[in-house]
Write a protein that holds these residues in place. Structure first.
Motif, PDB file in Angstrom:
ATOM      1  N   VAL A   1      78.028 -79.377  45.363  1.00  0.00           N
ATOM      2  CA  VAL A   1      77.342 -79.096  44.104  1.00  0.00           C
ATOM      3  C   VAL A   1      76.820 -77.666  44.048  1.00  0.00           C
ATOM      4  CG1 VAL A   1      76.685 -81.498  43.676  1.00  0.00           C
ATOM      5  CG2 VAL A   1      75.168 -80.032  45.012  1.00  0.00           C
TER       6      VAL A   1
ATOM      7  N   SER B   1      72.100 -83.678  51.482  1.00  0.00           N
ATOM      8  CA  SER B   1      72.616 -84.259  50.251  1.00  0.00           C
ATOM      9  C   SER B   1      71.486 -84.287  49.228  1.00  0.00           C
ATOM     10  CB  SER B   1      73.167 -85.661  50.519  1.00  0.00           C
ATOM     11  OG  SER B   1      73.804 -86.200  49.398  1.00  0.00           O
TER      12      SER B   1
ATOM     13  N   GLY C   1      70.642 -86.202  44.949  1.00  0.00           N
ATOM     14  CA  GLY C   1      71.250 -86.876  43.809  1.00  0.00           C
ATOM     15  C   GLY C   1      70.827 -88.313  43.649  1.00  0.00           C
TER      16      GLY C   1
ATOM     17  N   GLY D   1      72.020 -90.092  47.290  1.00  0.00           N
ATOM     18  CA  GLY D   1      72.697 -88.798  47.200  1.00  0.00           C
ATOM     19  C   GLY D   1      74.124 -88.948  46.728  1.00  0.00           C
TER      20      GLY D   1
ATOM     21  N   THR E   1      77.091 -89.090  43.381  1.00  0.00           N
ATOM     22  CA  THR E   1      77.435 -88.613  42.051  1.00  0.00           C
ATOM     23  C   THR E   1      78.740 -89.257  41.645  1.00  0.00           C
ATOM     24  OG1 THR E   1      77.757 -86.650  40.676  1.00  0.00           O
ATOM     25  CG2 THR E   1      78.736 -86.593  42.882  1.00  0.00           C
TER      26      THR E   1
ATOM     27  N   LEU F   1      75.557 -82.789  39.420  1.00  0.00           N
ATOM     28  CA  LEU F   1      74.230 -83.138  39.930  1.00  0.00           C
ATOM     29  C   LEU F   1      73.443 -83.813  38.817  1.00  0.00           C
ATOM     30  CD1 LEU F   1      72.312 -83.078  42.297  1.00  0.00           C
ATOM     31  CD2 LEU F   1      71.574 -80.794  41.595  1.00  0.00           C
TER      32      LEU F   1
ATOM     33  N   GLN G   1      70.635 -85.670  36.931  1.00  0.00           N
ATOM     34  CA  GLN G   1      69.188 -85.642  37.076  1.00  0.00           C
ATOM     35  C   GLN G   1      68.532 -86.991  36.750  1.00  0.00           C
ATOM     36  OE1 GLN G   1      67.583 -82.831  38.211  1.00  0.00           O
ATOM     37  NE2 GLN G   1      69.647 -82.073  38.521  1.00  0.00           N
TER      38      GLN G   1
ATOM     39  N   ILE H   1      77.302 -86.667  47.708  1.00  0.00           N
ATOM     40  CA  ILE H   1      77.076 -85.245  47.440  1.00  0.00           C
ATOM     41  C   ILE H   1      76.831 -84.497  48.744  1.00  0.00           C
ATOM     42  CG2 ILE H   1      75.274 -83.664  46.585  1.00  0.00           C
ATOM     43  CD1 ILE H   1      75.129 -85.265  44.069  1.00  0.00           C
TER      44      ILE H   1
ATOM     45  N   LEU I   1      75.058 -81.046  49.585  1.00  0.00           N
ATOM     46  CA  LEU I   1      74.274 -79.931  49.096  1.00  0.00           C
ATOM     47  C   LEU I   1      74.599 -78.671  49.895  1.00  0.00           C
ATOM     48  CD1 LEU I   1      72.044 -79.230  47.048  1.00  0.00           C
ATOM     49  CD2 LEU I   1      70.379 -79.759  48.824  1.00  0.00           C
TER      50      LEU I   1
END
Length: 804
Positions: free
Chosen positions: A421, A449, A451, A455, A457, A468, A470, A605, A607
């Motif tokens: 992301v 991670s 999300g 974590g 998506t 990402l 929210q 995800i 990060l």
């Protein structure tokens, strides 16, 4: 040299055809250019793949016989023509004729933007799996106002335009030769062989993210002449710092903060001096931001309005750990997720343009070592040429992690794929460079991670940035659970994650990433999702539907018996009032109804990664004997200090702390004796005793300079607006405003993110015209870009109204 020039439309009168004809005539002495029409090709049809039409066979033969391809594309509806897309599909469907083929893109347009969007879309298509063309980077020839650009003989009339086209064509010929001749790897460059230096600097910094920008700035402040390079094109540099929340780890008490950090790292052992350096840097971070960045720090712990966006869980992610209350996160202003810290860091570089040269689209290929192991420079590809760049005093590795290197993700993290992301340019080159010079690696298995759930998506395709998300109301409240690869649950869906970590037998771990997990829910839950609204997600488009859980399992690659049993157990736990599998609160669970049932493909995800070459308190890269590799330094998430658990703000703090240390140490003169080991050729390199600042390269791409409203032409009823508040650099628009109406909105300059950011750039201008106001809804996932565009348009409209 044989080139094939493809006319990118099927019109009988085409200025793109005229442009190719001009190139054919002008460069006849350099290459044999054959023009290729596509107007006689049938529309791509998979049914015809078993027996290609004759016109398609001829096209394939011409492409395969050419040394390089030139494609001239017009722009229709912000993209290339359907006929050109169809031709590419013929070329990539079976024979993959464009794979590895050098391609140059040009375009002619009636308007001022000169096919910019079409060329961007064409580049994405040519880079797709199955197409895999080698598109020449960096050079974008776009001919605006093409109706008046040619004389009666079909020649371009503007001398500057012709000069630029000549430069682009010369680079394309060099690009073709490089593709055909360049060796895959050049090893043993430091084994006693003479290196012909192309340029010399005091310090070379590899990677223009938060750590690299910081290292370059402090090296320059220490008196060094610096080269800063990045593999990303201009406007897309910044690494993960650009995409991060802009939160910087800080603290108020050394002893408490050290206790907090050590508890997060347990049971992994770390050097006490490294911990002390890190913690001391965070305790002094408020003063750092004031003194070195010129900003008044904004405290999330003390100043943030949590009633609007609640960040309390991020400030102290592990509140049960000793010392957590001492932790704080600082911002450069009252806002986050907006690239504002990155812009401050980049400005530190651009303000020092006399001391720092910046090369964009310039990936590093190798580090160069002397016979004694001293790192003496780097081999960098810029303008399609491999250049040996000497670093008299030091090289700083700040190339980020390996989020976009699928093989490294599999080798080091043990999972098939994760959804990045952040930056799409973090591909693990720093690890390869470290291995080349014998660096010791550490923390290779650690990644963070963020999300939804633990974590997750929506599932991505290879090469895509993860979304990402929210907010997804009721994602863990009701008749819904997450199924792993076999159809069974593998965590408590209602548990809040801490950068992807959830509770695991006394510790916090990122769960083992499943290859194809799915969100499983029923029709009642689907209705709840739709009623609450899931921003940025078309539920009907992404959901898979079936009448039974067994049938749903077949559609998603799970075991029908296991998924069915998981649904039964879910209902049984509700009856018992206890989730005996993962401890989810029964109040968040509702038994599934009788169908239909739905599944949405998910993905873990990523990060950022933490692993890479190990460094010490002086930012020196260490070898397996824990000895520094001479003149090699590192900073940032490449070989980051964070291990086991992670607290938000830690990585950016590390970029600032070790970026400063690396830059200052790399800038220190190492002495003539050490410099003399560099195997210099007699005529190609300045004398070792001469300051490198007198001999740096001057023909490189330099850091950007801000444009102003006067830099762009305007016609009657046209006004320029600018904004510096996007995710990238300055955003410039030209608004046509007449009869109290917005007639047109043109984006003249932008460097927003190439996925959701560009969606806002493409969609919002037309909506503003239709609504006759810049105040329209932002594009989901691109609110920063949307707001910057609205600000620029509003500024232009205000000018228009003020002049009436």
């Amino acid at each position: 040299m044989k080139l094939l020039a493809i006319v990118g439309n099927n019109a009988s009168v085409s200025y793109n055809r005229k442009l190719l004809a001009y190139m054919q005539q002008r460069y006849a002495g350099q290459a044999a250019i054959k023009c290729q029409e596509i107007r006689d090709l049938p529309l791509f049809n998979e049914d015809l793949l078993h027996q290609f039409p004759a016109s398609v066979k001829a096209l394939i033969a011409n492409v395969e016989a050419a040394d390089g391809i030139i494609i001239a594309t017009p722009e229709y509806d912000h993209s290339m023509t359907a006929s050109l897309k169809s031709a590419i599909e013929w070329l990539s469907s079976s024979y993959h004729s464009l794979a590895g083929k050098p391609v140059m893109i040009v375009g002619a347009s009636y308007g001022l933007q000169g096919t910019v969007r079409a060329q961007m879309d064409l580049r994405h298509v040519l880079d797709a799996p199955g197409v895999e063309a080698c598109v020449m980077p960096g050079c974008e020839f776009m001919l605006p106002n093409c109706q008046t650009a040619f004389d009666k003989q079909g020649a371009l009339t503007d001398a500057k335009t012709v000069k630029f086209l000549d430069q682009c064509f010369d680079k394309f010929l060099a690009f073709i030769r490089m593709i055909g001749q360049a060796p895959k790897e050049e090893k043993d460059m430091s084994q006693g062989k003479t290196i012909n230096w192309d340029a010399t600097y005091d310090v070379v910094v590899l990677g223009f993210g938060g750590a690299g920008a910081t290292a370059a700035r402090f090296a320059a402040d220490a008196g060094a002449k610096v080269l800063l390079v990045d593999s990303a094109p201009e406007g897309h540099e910044g690494g993960n710092t650009r995409y991060a929340g802009q939160l910087v780890g800080s603290g108020e008490d050394f002893d408490q903060l050290k206790a907090y950090y050590k508890k997060m790292s347990e049971p992994i052992d770390l050097d006490e001096d490294m911990i002390d350096t890190y913690v001391d840097g965070m305790v002094n971070m408020r003063d750092y931001l004031k003194r070195y960045l010129g900003v008044e720090p904004f405290s999330v712990a003390h100043d943030w309005d949590h009633s609007k966006v609640d960040l309390t869980g991020m400030v102290h992610e592990y509140p049960e750990y000793p010392g957590s209350d001492s932790y704080d996160m600082l911002l450069v202003h009252n806002g986050f997720l907006d690239a504002q810290l990155w812009k401050v860091l980049k400005k530190q570089v651009t303000d020092r343009a006399k001391a720092i040269d910046v090369w964009y689209s310039s990936p590093v290929e190798h580090l160069l070592q002397a016979e004694d192991g001293t790192v003496i420079g780097a081999q960098i590809e810029t303008d399609h040429i491999l250049k040996n760049i000497r670093a008299v005093n030091g090289v700083v590795l700040a190339t980020g992690g390996f989020e976009n290197n699928r093989k490294m993700v599999q080798d080091y993290l043990g999972v098939a794929h994760l959804a990045p992301v952040g930056s799409m340019y973090n591909k693990g080159i720093g690890i390869k460079l470290g291995e080349e010079v014998g660096a010791q690696m550490w923390h290779m298995q650690n990644y963070e991670s963020i999300g939804l759930l633990h974590g997750l998506t929506l599932a991505t395709k290879p090469g895509e940035r993860g979304l990402l998300l929210q907010r997804w109301p009721h994602i863990a409240d009701g008749s819904v659970f997450v199924a792993g690869d076999d159809g069974s649950r593998y965590f408590n869906e209602a548990e809040a994650n801490r950068h992807g970590h959830i509770y695991y037998h006394g510790d916090w771990k990122v769960p083992v990433a499943n290859d194809h997990p799915h969100l499983i829910f029923d029709a009642t839950q689907m209705a709840a999702f739709k009623q609450a609204g899931v921003t940025g997600v078309d539920l009907d488009a992404v959901a898979i539907k079936a009448d039974s859980l067994a049938d749903l399992a077949k559609l998603i690659g799970a075991d029908p018996q296991i998924l069915t049993k998981t649904g039964e157990n879910f209902a049984h736990f509700i009856e018992l009032g206890e989730d005996y599998a993962y401890g989810r609160d029964p109040a968040t669970m509702r038994a599934f109804d009788d169908g239909p049932y739905y599944a949405i493909a998910l993905e873990q995800i990523m990060l950022n990664t933490q692993g890479g070459p190990q460094r010490n308190t002086r930012a020196e890269v260490l070898d397996p004997a824990n000895q520094p590799i001479p003149n090699l330094y590192s900073a940032g998430e490449l070989g980051g200090i964070n291990v086991n658990n992670y607290q938000g703000g830690n990585n950016i703090a590390e970029c600032l702390i070790w970026g400063k240390i690396a830059g200052e140490n790399a800038a220190r003169p190492k002495g003539a004796a050490q410099a003399a080991t560099a195997n210099q050729p007699a005529a190609a390199t300045p004398d070792a005793s001469t300051s490198a600042s007198e001999h740096h390269a001057t023909s490189s791409v330099t850091a950007y300079s801000q444009t102003t409203a006067t830099d762009y032409p305007v016609g009657p009823d046209q006004y320029i607006g600018v904004s510096d508040n996007g995710m990238g650099d300055r955003l410039v628009v030209r608004v046509t405003y007449k009869d109290d109406k917005i007639q047109d909105v043109e984006v003249l300059q932008q460097s927003e993110s190439g996925d959701v950011g560009l969606k806002a750039i493409h969609e919002l201008p037309a909506k503003m015209v239709a609504a006759n106001t810049p105040e329209i809804d932002a594009v989901s996932g691109a609110s920063v870009t949307s707001n910057a565009l609205k600000e620029a348009v509003a500024q232009a409209v205000a000018k228009a109204k003020g002049e009436k």
